[in-house]
Design an enzyme around this catalytic site. Structure first.
Site, PDB file in Angstrom:
ATOM      1  CG  ASP A 152      -2.050   1.048   1.068  1.00 62.12           C
ATOM      2  OD1 ASP A 152      -2.273   1.538  -0.059  1.00 62.12           O
ATOM      3  OD2 ASP A 152      -2.656   1.405   2.095  1.00 62.12           O
ATOM      4  CG  HIS A 195      -3.358   0.111   9.079  1.00 60.60           C
ATOM      5  ND1 HIS A 195      -4.307   1.058   8.789  1.00 60.60           N
ATOM      6  CD2 HIS A 195      -2.336   0.348   8.219  1.00 60.60           C
ATOM      7  CE1 HIS A 195      -3.882   1.826   7.794  1.00 60.60           C
ATOM      8  NE2 HIS A 195      -2.690   1.424   7.434  1.00 60.60           N
ATOM      9  CD  GLN A 263      -2.770  -1.297   4.413  1.00 61.66           C
ATOM     10  OE1 GLN A 263      -3.733  -1.508   3.669  1.00 61.66           O
ATOM     11  NE2 GLN A 263      -2.116  -0.149   4.405  1.00 61.66           N
ATOM     12  NE  ARG A 293      -0.821  11.871   4.896  1.00 60.73           N
ATOM     13  CZ  ARG A 293      -1.427  10.679   4.782  1.00 60.73           C
ATOM     14  NH1 ARG A 293      -1.105   9.688   5.577  1.00 60.73           N
ATOM     15  NH2 ARG A 293      -2.355  10.494   3.876  1.00 60.73           N
ATOM     16  CG  ASP A 295      -2.325   6.647   7.165  1.00 60.74           C
ATOM     17  OD1 ASP A 295      -2.579   7.271   6.120  1.00 60.74           O
ATOM     18  OD2 ASP A 295      -2.506   5.425   7.293  1.00 60.74           O
ATOM     19  CD  GLU A 337      -5.282  10.198   5.117  1.00 58.78           C
ATOM     20  OE1 GLU A 337      -5.693   9.984   3.970  1.00 58.78           O
ATOM     21  OE2 GLU A 337      -5.280   9.320   5.995  1.00 58.78           O
ATOM     22  CG  HIS A 401      -0.256   9.519  -1.268  1.00 58.90           C
ATOM     23  ND1 HIS A 401      -0.569  10.535  -0.382  1.00 58.90           N
ATOM     24  CD2 HIS A 401      -0.708   8.381  -0.710  1.00 58.90           C
ATOM     25  CE1 HIS A 401      -1.156  10.004   0.667  1.00 58.90           C
ATOM     26  NE2 HIS A 401      -1.256   8.713   0.504  1.00 58.90           N
ATOM     27  NE  ARG A 526      -4.304   4.280  -3.659  1.00 59.00           N
ATOM     28  CZ  ARG A 526      -4.190   3.871  -2.399  1.00 59.00           C
ATOM     29  NH1 ARG A 526      -4.430   4.703  -1.405  1.00 59.00           N
ATOM     30  NH2 ARG A 526      -3.835   2.630  -2.114  1.00 59.00           N
TER      31      ARG A 526
HETATM   32  C1  GLC Z   1      -4.242   6.784   4.033  1.00 54.98           C
HETATM   33  C2  GLC Z   1      -3.202   6.895   2.955  1.00 54.98           C
HETATM   34  C3  GLC Z   1      -3.500   5.917   1.875  1.00 54.98           C
HETATM   35  C4  GLC Z   1      -3.507   4.540   2.455  1.00 54.98           C
HETATM   36  C5  GLC Z   1      -4.450   4.439   3.652  1.00 54.98           C
HETATM   37  C6  GLC Z   1      -4.212   3.190   4.442  1.00 54.98           C
HETATM   38  O1  GLC Z   1      -5.488   7.141   3.599  1.00 54.98           O
HETATM   39  O2  GLC Z   1      -3.144   8.196   2.469  1.00 54.98           O
HETATM   40  O3  GLC Z   1      -2.570   6.014   0.828  1.00 54.98           O
HETATM   41  O4  GLC Z   1      -3.897   3.619   1.470  1.00 54.98           O
HETATM   42  O5  GLC Z   1      -4.247   5.499   4.561  1.00 54.98           O
HETATM   43  O6  GLC Z   1      -3.030   3.302   5.179  1.00 54.98           O
END
Ligand code: GLC
Length: 650
Positions: A152, A195, A263, A293, A295, A337, A401, A526
Site C-alpha cells: 500500500d 494499522h 493491514q 501526519r 494517517d 488525514e 498520492h 493511484r
Molecule cells: C491513508 C493513505 C493511503 C492509504 C491508507 C491506508 O489514507 O493516504 O494512501 O492507502 O491510509 O493506510
C-alpha cells in the site's frame, strides 16, 4: 447541584505517587541534568491533568489503570532522556514561537523518496532544489520497513524503527532531518497508527497465538461479531476485498482489516497498544520529525452499531498523544488525514489535537469548479466551512498520492440546487474522460459495484487537460491547460493554509501508465500519479524554453509572492460576493494589509463589476500583485479565461 469533579485532584495524587518512583528508576541520568529535568517537570505538570483525564476516559475502567499510568510516565521520561540535545533546543525555540507554522512563509512539498531520488542518501543532494522552490516543510511519504510486493505504498509498516533497506537507514534519516533543519526545512513523516502490516513483530506473535499480542489487534474466532460490525461499515478498497475482515489461517481467527488484508487494525482498547504506539511516535519525534501526519485517523476506534469512523475515543487518543508530545517533544505537531465528511474533518482540528489538517473539501471543490466552470458550490461551502480554531491551519493541496473523492456535503449541494448524486456521477464521468466535453485524463479508482461509487486518480496536469492537449499537439489547448493549472495553484497559495506541493507537479508531471505492467500494483490506479518519471532539467533551472521550466518558474513566483504578503498568513479568509457565477473571490487581511483575490473558473473572460468591487473595499486605483497591472478606480474588472488576480487593496 454541580457534580464534584474529582479528576484534577486524582490526577495530582497519581502523579505525586508515581513520579518519585520514576525519579528513582532514572536517578543517575536525571541527576546529571537537574535544570533540564526541572523544565521537563514543568511541562509534565502543565499537561498531566488533561493526559490523566484522557487516559481515564479510555482506560480508567480497567482494574490496572494505575499500572497504565505508571507505564506511560516511564515512557515519557525515557523518551525525553533519549531526546537529542539539538532537538531539545528546537523545542525551546518552538515553544517561544508556537505559531511559527501559521506564517505566510511556510510552504510545503511532499514526495516519495524512492521515486524522487532512489534513496535517502541521494535526497541530500536535492536540498538546494527544495530551497530553489522555496520549501521549508518537506513530507517524505512512508519509508519504513514494509513487506515485499504490495505494501500500500508504504502504508503497511512492519517496523516503525527501521527504514525500508532499499531506501536507507534510520541513521540516514536522522542525518537528513538535521541537514534539512540546518536549511530551515521541517521534516514531516507519516504516523501510520491505525494499522500495522501483518508482518510486524506484533502481528507475527499474534499469529503464533501469543495472547498478549493477539490483544494488539481485533481478532474473532468466528463470524458472529464481524457480521454484526459489518452491517454498518463501508468498504474502503471494494475492488480489493469486500468486507472489513480477513481470515488468518495461522491464528484461525478473523482479523479486522479496514484497508488491505495485510493491514491489521490496531486495538486501541488495549492500553498496551496505546503505550506502544506512543513510544513509536516519540521515537520518530526523536529522529527530528517536526510534523507527524496522522494517517487514517477516522478509523482508530471501533464501536458496535456504528460505522466505526470518527468515534469520540479517536479524538481522545489523539489528544492523549498530543499531551505526551507536548511533554517530551513540544516542537512536534500533528496533521490529521481525515478524508471523511467535512463535518467530521473539522472535529480533528484543535490546538490540543491536530494543529494541521488536510483540506480535502477545498481540493475536491476546486476540481469541481474547474469542471463545471461555476463556483457556487465552492463559494457556498467555503463560506461556512473554512473557519477553524485559532492556532491551527489547513494544509491545502491540489493533488496528493491518493485519489480524489467528492467529499462535499449533500445538504450544501441541495441548498444551492445541485443534486449531489447526479453531480458526483457527472464529476466522475468528467474526470475519467467519459464526458464528451472533458479535458481530463483521470483513471477510476475503487469502483464499488454495490453503490456505484468511484474515486479518481491522475496527476494534476493530466486532470487539468495537459495530457490530452499534448497528445493532440494543440498549442491553444496546451495554453488552456497551463492556465487551469496556474489558477488552482494561485488559490492553493493564497486562500489561507500551508500550500502543499506534490513534487512533480512543480514541473507538470503527467500520468504514468507503467504501473499497468507491474502485477503488484496493477489494481491500484493511484500509481498512475506516483511516477518515477523525473524532470531531467530539474537542477538546470535556466532552461527557459520548456513547459517544465515555465511551470517551475510560475510555482516559485507564487510561493515568493506569498512569502512577501503577511495578509496571506494562515488565518481568516472571507469569501466575497463577486456577482458573477464563474468567479470565486476572497479577502485576506492582516493588520493594515488587505488583499482581494479573484479567480475566474471559465475559459472565457469574465467581469466583476465596479459596484461589487467597491463593496469589497476597492476604493481607488489598485495593483494586481501577480503582474503589476493597475485597475483604475471605479472601473469594472475583466479577468481573462482562468485568470487569478491578487489586488492589493490595503
Ligand atoms: C491513508 C493513505 C493511503 C492509504 C491508507 C491506508 O489514507 O493516504 O494512501 O492507502 O491510509 O493506510
Amino acid at each position: 447541584m454541580v457534580e464534584y469533579n474529582w479528576k484534577p485532584e486524582q490526577a495530582t495524587k497519581s502523579l505525586n505517587r508515581i513520579l518519585p518512583e520514576v525519579e528513582k528508576t532514572f536517578a543517575d541520568k536525571l541527576g546529571q541534568a537537574p535544570h533540564e529535568w526541572h523544565k521537563f517537570k514543568n511541562r509534565l505538570h502543565r499537561e498531566w491533568e488533561r493526559l490523566f483525564i484522557y487516559l481515564h476516559q479510555l482506560y480508567g475502567w480497567q482494574y490496572d489503570f494505575f499500572y497504565t499510568l505508571q507505564r506511560i510516565l516511564n515512557t515519557l521520561v525515557q523518551y525525553w532522556l533519549e531526546r537529542p540535545a539539538e532537538l531539545k533546543l528546537l523545542d525551546e525555540k518552538r515553544e517561544a514561537h508556537p505559531d511559527w507554522f501559521l506564517s505566510e512563509k511556510v510552504v510545503g512539498g511532499v514526495l516519495y523518496v524512492d521515486l524522487f531520488s532512489d534513496n535517502l542518501a541521494k535526497l541530500d543532494d536535492h536540498i538546494s532544489y527544495f530551497k530553489k522552490l522555496g520549501l521549508n516543510y518537506l513530507h517524505l511519504m512512508p519509508l519504513f520497513a514494509v513487506p515485499k510486493g504490495d505494501n500500500d505504498g508504504g502504508y503497511a509498516v512492519s517496523d516503525y524503527r527501521a527504514i525500508n533497506p532499499d531506501i536507507g537507514t534510520m541513521e540516514e534519516l536522522f542525518q537528513l532531518a538535521a541537514a534539512l533543519r540546518e536549511q530551515g526545512i521541517s521534516l514531516v513523516l507519516d504516523f501510520v497508527f491505525n494499522h500495522t502490516s501483518d508482518e510486524h513483530i506484533w502481528a507475527q506473535k499474534a499469529k503464533s497465538n501469543h495472547p498478549d499480542f493477539m490483544a494488539y489487534y481485533h481478532t474473532y474466532p468466528d463470524r458472529e461479531l464481524p457480521n454484526q460490525f459489518q452491517t454498518y461499515l463501508r468498504d474502503i478498497f471494494p475492488t480489493v476485498r469486500k468486507g472489513n475482515f480477513t481470515w488468518c489461517e495461522e491464528m484461525k481467527r478473523w482479523v479486522w482489516t479496514t484497508f488491505n488484508s495485510f493491514q491489521w487494525d490496531l486495538n486501541y482498547q488495549n492500553p498496551e497498544v496505546f503505550r506502544a504506539m506512543a513510544e513509536e511516535m516519540l521515537f520518530l519525534a526523536n529522529q527530528g520529525v517536526e510534523v507527524l501526519r496522522l494517517d487514517a485517523v477516522a478509523f482508530i476506534w471501533k464501536r458496535l452499531g456504528t460505522n466505526c469512523e470518527n468515534q469520540p475515543e479517536a479524538h481522545t487518543i489523539i489528544r492523549a498523544f498530543n499531551a505526551m508530545a507536548k511533554i517530551v517533544a513540544p516542537c512536534l505537531l500533528f496533521k490529521s488525514e481525515a478524508i471523511v465528511h467535512p463535518d467530521d474533518v473539522i472535529q480533528y482540528i484543535h490546538p490540543d489535537e491536530c494543529q494541521l489538517s488536510y483540506n480535502p473539501l477545498l481540493m475536491a471543490l476546486l476540481w469541481e469548479a474547474l469542471a463545471t466552470r461555476e463556483t457556487k458550490l465552492l463559494e457556498y461551502s467555503m463560506r461556512h466551512r473554512y473557519p477553524i480554531p485559532a492556532g491551527c491551519t489547513w494544509v491545502n493541496f491540489i493533488r496528493c498520492h491518493d485519489d480524489i473523492g467528492w467529499t462535499f456535503d449533500d445538504h450544501d449541494a441541495r441548498n444551492i440546487g445541485i443534486d449531489p448524486a447526479v453531480h458526483r456521477k457527472f464529476l466522475n464521468k468528467f474526470y475519467t474522460g467519459e464526458h464528451p466535453d472533458s479535458f481530463a485524463k483521470g483513471v477510476p479508482f475503487q469502483f464499488n459495484t454495490d453503490t456505484g461509487d468511484v474515486r479518481i486518480s491522475g496527476t494534476f496536469s493530466s486532470l487539468a487537460g495537459l495530457e490530452d492537449a499534448i497528445s493532440k499537439q494543440d498549442s491553444e489547448l496546451i495554453e488552456q491547460a497551463v492556465r487551469r493549472i496556474n489558477l488552482l495553484r494561485s488559490i492553493m497559495v493564497s486562500i489561507g493554509g500551508i500550500p502543499l506541493l506534490y513534487i512533480g507537479d512543480e514541473w507538470g508531471m503527467l500520468n504514468d501508465y507503467s504501473y499497468l505492467s507491474d502485477p503488484t500494483i496493477v489494481n491500484d490506479s493511484r500509481w498512475v500519479h506516483r511516477s518515477r518519471k523525473r524532470w531531467n532539467a530539474r537542477e538546470d533551472l535556466t532552461d527557459q524554453d520548456t513547459l517544465e521550466w515555465r511551470f517551475f518558474h510560475e510555482m516559485v513566483k507564487l510561493f515568493d509572492l506569498r512569502k512577501q504578503l503577511p495578509a496571506l498568513q494562515n488565518g481568516g479568509m472571507d469569501v466575497i460576493h463577486t456577482g458573477n457565477p464563474h468567479l470565486f473571490g476572497y479577502l485576506r487581511a492582516f493588520k493594515d494589509q488587505k488583499i482581494l483575490i479573484i479567480n475566474n473558473f471559465s475559459e472565457e473572460p469574465q467581469t466583476m463589476d465596479a459596484v461589487h468591487l467597491y463593496a469589497c473595499g476597492v476604493k481607488g486605483d489598485v495593483v494586481n500583485l501577480i503582474n503589476n497591472d493597475v485597475l483604475s478606480s471605479g472601473k469594472d474588472l475583466v479577468l481573462n479565461g482562468h485568470q487569478s488576480v491578487w489586488l492589493d487593496i490595503s
